[in-house]
Design a protein around this motif. Structure first.
Motif, mmCIF file in Angstrom:
data_model
loop_
_atom_site.group_PDB
_atom_site.id
_atom_site.type_symbol
_atom_site.label_atom_id
_atom_site.label_comp_id
_atom_site.label_asym_id
_atom_site.label_seq_id
_atom_site.Cartn_x
_atom_site.Cartn_y
_atom_site.Cartn_z
ATOM 1 N N ILE A 221 16.921 72.361 88.128
ATOM 2 C CA ILE A 221 17.178 73.580 88.904
ATOM 3 C C ILE A 221 18.575 74.139 88.673
ATOM 4 O O ILE A 221 18.794 75.355 88.769
ATOM 5 C CB ILE A 221 16.870 73.361 90.400
ATOM 6 N N MET A 222 19.535 73.280 88.327
ATOM 7 C CA MET A 222 20.876 73.803 88.004
ATOM 8 C C MET A 222 20.800 74.735 86.797
ATOM 9 O O MET A 222 21.406 75.810 86.796
ATOM 10 C CB MET A 222 21.847 72.664 87.723
ATOM 11 N N LEU A 223 20.045 74.333 85.781
ATOM 12 C CA LEU A 223 19.907 75.178 84.592
ATOM 13 C C LEU A 223 19.155 76.462 84.918
ATOM 14 O O LEU A 223 19.504 77.538 84.421
ATOM 15 C CB LEU A 223 19.201 74.415 83.478
ATOM 16 N N VAL A 224 18.138 76.357 85.748
ATOM 17 C CA VAL A 224 17.370 77.542 86.148
ATOM 18 C C VAL A 224 18.264 78.523 86.898
ATOM 19 O O VAL A 224 18.310 79.715 86.577
ATOM 20 C CB VAL A 224 16.152 77.145 87.007
ATOM 21 N N ALA A 225 18.972 78.027 87.902
ATOM 22 C CA ALA A 225 19.813 78.908 88.724
ATOM 23 C C ALA A 225 20.880 79.603 87.887
ATOM 24 O O ALA A 225 21.098 80.810 88.022
ATOM 25 C CB ALA A 225 20.457 78.100 89.851
ATOM 26 N N LEU A 226 21.536 78.857 87.026
ATOM 27 C CA LEU A 226 22.579 79.454 86.184
ATOM 28 C C LEU A 226 21.990 80.435 85.177
ATOM 29 O O LEU A 226 22.524 81.527 84.972
ATOM 30 C CB LEU A 226 23.370 78.353 85.469
ATOM 31 N N SER A 227 20.879 80.067 84.569
ATOM 32 C CA SER A 227 20.256 80.941 83.562
ATOM 33 C C SER A 227 19.729 82.231 84.174
ATOM 34 O O SER A 227 19.840 83.300 83.563
ATOM 35 C CB SER A 227 19.117 80.199 82.856
ATOM 36 N N LEU A 228 19.153 82.139 85.374
ATOM 37 C CA LEU A 228 18.639 83.345 86.020
ATOM 38 C C LEU A 228 19.734 84.367 86.295
ATOM 39 O O LEU A 228 19.464 85.564 86.363
ATOM 40 C CB LEU A 228 17.921 82.987 87.328
#
Length: 90
Positions: free
Chosen positions: A38-45
């Motif tokens: 989710i860290m990667l998702v949040a940053l990428s979004l």
């Protein structure tokens, strides 16, 4: 290793509320609720460039093989595995 600006931006309550956790769970199962994912998702979004680096891997000592060939096979199955990484997964 993350810019303060990126973390404050991506993890503001408003931005986190915009993440489709139900949709992610439908695609990724319980992995959708892990910090690794989710860290990667949040940053990428939010448009932040995110990529893995070797030091950010996991030293999964429990259950990991100790012989060289076994570790290579384990690493191919679990790409986040790095016996020299500082982070140890429990």
């Amino acid at each position: 290793y993350f810019r303060t600006e990126a973390i404050i931006d991506a993890f503001s309550p408003t931005q986190v509320a915009n993440i489709d956790f139900a949709g992610l769970h439908g695609e990724k199962g319980n992995d959708a609720f892990t910090s690794d994912f989710i860290m990667l998702v949040a940053l990428s979004l939010r448009g932040w460039t995110v990529f893995p680096w070797k030091e950010c891997a996991q030293n999964m000592t429990k259950g990991a093989p100790v012989d060289e060939e076994g570790m290579r096979a384990y690493a191919s199955k679990y790409p986040a595995f790095n016996r020299d990484a500082a982070f140890q997964h429990n």
